[in-house]
Design an enzyme around this catalytic site. Structure first.
Site, PDB file in Angstrom:
ATOM      1  N   GLY A 103       0.834  -1.206   0.000  1.00 55.93           N
ATOM      2  CA  GLY A 103       0.000   0.000   0.000  1.00 55.93           C
ATOM      3  C   GLY A 103       0.862   1.246   0.000  1.00 55.93           C
ATOM      4  N   ASN A 104       0.285   2.352   0.434  1.00 55.90           N
ATOM      5  CA  ASN A 104       1.025   3.620   0.344  1.00 55.90           C
ATOM      6  C   ASN A 104       2.028   3.774   1.486  1.00 55.90           C
ATOM      7  OD1 ASN A 104      -0.133   5.489   2.551  1.00 55.90           O
ATOM      8  ND2 ASN A 104      -1.964   4.622   1.589  1.00 55.90           N
ATOM      9  N   VAL A 118       0.926   4.772   5.296  1.00 51.57           N
ATOM     10  CA  VAL A 118       0.477   3.636   6.119  1.00 51.57           C
ATOM     11  C   VAL A 118       1.654   2.683   6.363  1.00 51.57           C
ATOM     12  CG1 VAL A 118      -1.140   1.708   6.291  1.00 51.57           C
ATOM     13  CG2 VAL A 118      -1.919   3.888   5.351  1.00 51.57           C
ATOM     14  N   GLY A 119       2.570   2.613   5.392  1.00 49.70           N
ATOM     15  CA  GLY A 119       3.769   1.789   5.571  1.00 49.70           C
ATOM     16  C   GLY A 119       4.512   2.177   6.851  1.00 49.70           C
ATOM     17  N   GLU A 126       5.728  -3.292   0.616  1.00 47.62           N
ATOM     18  CA  GLU A 126       5.601  -3.143  -0.836  1.00 47.62           C
ATOM     19  C   GLU A 126       4.881  -1.826  -1.070  1.00 47.62           C
ATOM     20  OE1 GLU A 126       6.841  -5.087  -3.153  1.00 47.62           O
ATOM     21  OE2 GLU A 126       7.547  -6.734  -1.899  1.00 47.62           O
ATOM     22  N   CYS A 150       0.995  -0.052  -9.220  1.00 45.83           N
ATOM     23  CA  CYS A 150       2.136   0.497  -8.477  1.00 45.83           C
ATOM     24  C   CYS A 150       3.362   0.690  -9.357  1.00 45.83           C
ATOM     25  CB  CYS A 150       2.460  -0.382  -7.284  1.00 45.83           C
ATOM     26  SG  CYS A 150       2.781  -2.084  -7.744  1.00 45.83           S
TER      27      CYS A 150
HETATM   28  P1  NAD Z   1      -5.351   0.708   0.533  1.00 48.17           P
HETATM   29  O1  NAD Z   1      -6.128   1.926   0.796  1.00 48.17           O
HETATM   30  O2  NAD Z   1      -6.049  -0.541   0.107  1.00 48.17           O
HETATM   31  O3  NAD Z   1      -4.480   0.424   1.819  1.00 48.17           O
HETATM   32  C1  NAD Z   1      -3.675  -0.726   1.914  1.00 48.17           C
HETATM   33  C2  NAD Z   1      -3.999  -1.470   3.182  1.00 48.17           C
HETATM   34  O4  NAD Z   1      -3.666  -0.665   4.299  1.00 48.17           O
HETATM   35  C3  NAD Z   1      -5.483  -1.825   3.307  1.00 48.17           C
HETATM   36  O5  NAD Z   1      -5.593  -3.174   3.647  1.00 48.17           O
HETATM   37  C4  NAD Z   1      -5.979  -0.891   4.391  1.00 48.17           C
HETATM   38  O6  NAD Z   1      -7.026  -1.437   5.163  1.00 48.17           O
HETATM   39  C5  NAD Z   1      -4.752  -0.653   5.228  1.00 48.17           C
HETATM   40  N1  NAD Z   1      -4.772   0.650   5.893  1.00 48.17           N
HETATM   41  C6  NAD Z   1      -5.189   1.818   5.355  1.00 48.17           C
HETATM   42  N2  NAD Z   1      -5.045   2.816   6.268  1.00 48.17           N
HETATM   43  C7  NAD Z   1      -4.537   2.262   7.380  1.00 48.17           C
HETATM   44  C8  NAD Z   1      -4.147   2.778   8.659  1.00 48.17           C
HETATM   45  N3  NAD Z   1      -4.269   4.049   8.970  1.00 48.17           N
HETATM   46  N4  NAD Z   1      -3.642   1.905   9.556  1.00 48.17           N
HETATM   47  C9  NAD Z   1      -3.508   0.601   9.252  1.00 48.17           C
HETATM   48  N5  NAD Z   1      -3.868   0.060   8.060  1.00 48.17           N
HETATM   49  C10 NAD Z   1      -4.363   0.869   7.143  1.00 48.17           C
HETATM   50  O7  NAD Z   1      -4.276   0.924  -0.599  1.00 48.17           O
HETATM   51  P2  NAD Z   1      -3.478   2.253  -0.984  1.00 48.17           P
HETATM   52  O8  NAD Z   1      -2.535   2.597   0.090  1.00 48.17           O
HETATM   53  O9  NAD Z   1      -4.367   3.265  -1.560  1.00 48.17           O
HETATM   54  O10 NAD Z   1      -2.673   1.600  -2.205  1.00 48.17           O
HETATM   55  C11 NAD Z   1      -2.089   2.369  -3.169  1.00 48.17           C
HETATM   56  C12 NAD Z   1      -0.606   2.517  -2.904  1.00 48.17           C
HETATM   57  O11 NAD Z   1      -0.030   1.225  -2.780  1.00 48.17           O
HETATM   58  C13 NAD Z   1       0.127   3.180  -4.037  1.00 48.17           C
HETATM   59  O12 NAD Z   1       1.130   3.996  -3.491  1.00 48.17           O
HETATM   60  C14 NAD Z   1       0.745   2.026  -4.788  1.00 48.17           C
HETATM   61  O13 NAD Z   1       1.876   2.378  -5.523  1.00 48.17           O
HETATM   62  C15 NAD Z   1       1.062   1.097  -3.673  1.00 48.17           C
HETATM   63  N6  NAD Z   1       1.078  -0.282  -4.134  1.00 48.17           N
HETATM   64  C16 NAD Z   1       2.263  -0.924  -4.086  1.00 48.17           C
HETATM   65  C17 NAD Z   1       2.351  -2.215  -4.562  1.00 48.17           C
HETATM   66  C18 NAD Z   1       3.647  -2.956  -4.532  1.00 48.17           C
HETATM   67  O14 NAD Z   1       3.620  -4.160  -4.761  1.00 48.17           O
HETATM   68  N7  NAD Z   1       4.775  -2.311  -4.278  1.00 48.17           N
HETATM   69  C19 NAD Z   1       1.219  -2.844  -5.085  1.00 48.17           C
HETATM   70  C20 NAD Z   1       0.021  -2.143  -5.094  1.00 48.17           C
HETATM   71  C21 NAD Z   1      -0.043  -0.866  -4.606  1.00 48.17           C
END
Ligand code: NAD
Length: 452
Positions: A185-186, A189-190, A207, A241
């Site tokens: 994810g982003n 949150v990472g 990731e 991503c």
């Molecule tokens: P998302 O909103 O689905 O969030 C990802 C996960 O984090 C979800 O399961 C969500 O429930 C959890 N989450 C969200 N907020 C949270 C918080 N405050 N505390 C704990 N958990 C929380 O996805 P997103 O972040 O919008 O995804 C898009 C981003 O992910 C982009 O930056 C994209 O580049 C990146 N991405 C990376 C990869 C990779 O393999 N490197 C793949 C897909 C997406």
């Protein structure tokens, strides 16, 4: 059932997964789960993202299927003890690396490829012998519900659990002590995930994303480059991503590139992409507004597209030319169907530009001259690099998938996933004989002992 209770149930069953034969069984069950429900996977993906059936098959269902098969075919080899080089002192000892499961791992998925981003980490976790809790993204609701419904029908409920929910549920999960966390994810949150993991000293694989640049050299087949860039940028409506986030190209190539992009887009999605069965939608209102605001704020000029329909969560494939590095489109990852073109007159200019920013998840370069491409590989850092194409690096499971710097840490796919979810235990098996020689190392350290 509380999160702690689910975790406790799984933890009580970690020994089951130590059996390599049982891992095979669970992987075969997962394969059946994929194969027997192809229509349901594709329907859910259509609901969540308006994905075309073929795209669901290629980039989600078959992709995940191939990953299971890769693990099934290689698992016996990967789990074998790895014998290491020895020195004189260990001549009669057995010295090897034992691949050991970590225990119970947490997999947090994102919404843009909601099947593979949950199931591919799960495949790796299973093949390395772990139990796992999966938390699919709440934004891809239909797929999340399907994962929760189907998985327990196929894989062992004592070893695997799916928990659906949003921030509240994920926060509660992150309070528990896992043996590894893989988050997709982003990066904001990472950081939350990493901070929560630090409290238990739990290792993480992150990731993440970021802006992946794409350089188009002066000497290059611009038409072919345009087709490959248009596919990479606009597949899944730019919500990928590793999609090329922006193009760097010499000013003299901009118009030719625009023509090529226009032609490719028409070929892929017709004159009106809104009518195309193959063009995806933005996942929800929040992301729709985010991307639309970026387009509205740009100071570049919109050369292609720029249309949107909020009710339909539709944003047309949009290309913006003459974009300045300070433009709104160049601030954060776009993660939508918008491609800015920024001027870089030479490969050196492009390298300087790329190196002045965060390390990207992926980097692309198009050039006739392989020397130009190799020069960019050598002088930049990115999670992955692909020359003369976009995104195809992820089609090969013998290449690791992961970021570097702010685009992530750790990697998976194929054996890299197996390694991520394994502990490499150093094993030395000695005999009780030759105690006299061993005695040299015990105190007292007399000159007599060490005179040789
Ligand atoms: P998302 O909103 O689905 O969030 C990802 C996960 O984090 C979800 O399961 C969500 O429930 C959890 N989450 C969200 N907020 C949270 C918080 N405050 N505390 C704990 N958990 C929380 O996805 P997103 O972040 O919008 O995804 C898009 C981003 O992910 C982009 O930056 C994209 O580049 C990146 N991405 C990376 C990869 C990779 O393999 N490197 C793949 C897909 C997406």
């Amino acid at each position: 059932m509380s999160m702690a209770a689910v975790l406790e149930r799984l933890r009580a069953n970690v020994d089951k997964m130590k059996s390599v034969e049982y891992r095979h069984e669970q992987l075969r069950a997962l394969l059946r789960c994929i194969d027997e429900n192809v229509d349901r996977w594709t329907e859910a993906l259509r609901k969540d993202l308006h994905k075309a059936k073929m795209e669901c098959l290629v980039m989600e269902v078959n992709y995940t299927r191939n990953e299971v098969i890769c693990h099934l075919n290689n698992l016996d080899e990967w789990t074998k003890p790895e014998y290491v080089k020895k020195e004189l002192l260990q001549i009669s000892d057995e010295c090897y690396i034992q691949k050991e499961p970590l225990g119970v791992v947490l997999i947090i998925g994102a919404w843009n490829y909601p099947v593979q981003l949950v199931l591919c980490p799960l495949i790796a976790a299973i093949s390395a012998g772990n139990c796992a809790i999966m938390k699919p993204s709440e934004l891809s609701e239909a797929t999340a519900a399907l994962i929760e419904e189907l998985l327990p029908k196929y894989v062992d409920k004592d070893c695997f659990a799916v928990i659906n929910g949003g921030v509240k549920e994920t926060t509660e999960l992150l309070e528990q002590k896992f043996d590894h966390i893989m988050y997709t994810g982003n990066s904001n949150v990472g950081k939350i995930v990493m901070a929560a993991a630090a409290k238990h000293l739990t290792p993480v694989t992150l990731e993440l994303g970021g802006k992946s640049p794409c350089y188009v050299d002066k000497n290059c087949d611009v038409e072919v480059a345009a087709r490959r860039i248009a596919w990479g940028r606009f597949v899944n409506s730019g919500q990928t991503c590793i999609a090329p986030d922006y193009v760097l190209c010499p000013s003299e190539n901009q118009e030719r590139l625009l023509k090529g992009l226009q032609a490719a887009l028409e070929e892929y999605f017709g004159k009106d992409p809104k009518e195309s069965e193959d063009y995806c939608r933005i996942v929800n209102q929040r992301h729709f507004q985010r991307v639309k605001t970026m387009i509205e704020k740009t100071k570049g000029s919109i050369a292609i597209g720029g249309d949107s329909d909020e009710k339909d969560l539709y944003i047309s494939p949009t290309v913006v030319k003459d974009v300045q590095p300070t433009d709104a489109l160049m601030e954060g990852e776009i993660f939508g169907p918008v491609l800015p073109i920024v001027t870089a007159e030479t490969a050196d200019d492009a390298i300087r530009f790329i190196n002045s920013r965060d390390k990207p998840l992926a980097l692309y370069a198009f050039a006739n001259d392989q020397k130009v491409i190799r020069d960019i590989v050598e002088r930049t850092s990115s999670g992955a690099f692909c020359g003369n194409d976009t995104m195809m690096q992820m089609s090969l499971s013998t290449l690791p998938f992961g970021g570097v710097g702010t685009s992530g840490m750790g990697n998976y796919h194929g054996k890299f996933g197996f390694d991520t979810f394994s502990h490499k235990k150093a094993v030395m098996l000695k005999a009780l004989a030759m105690e006299k020689m061993n005695g040299l190392r015990y105190p007292p350290y007399t000159d007599q002992k060490w005179s040789w």
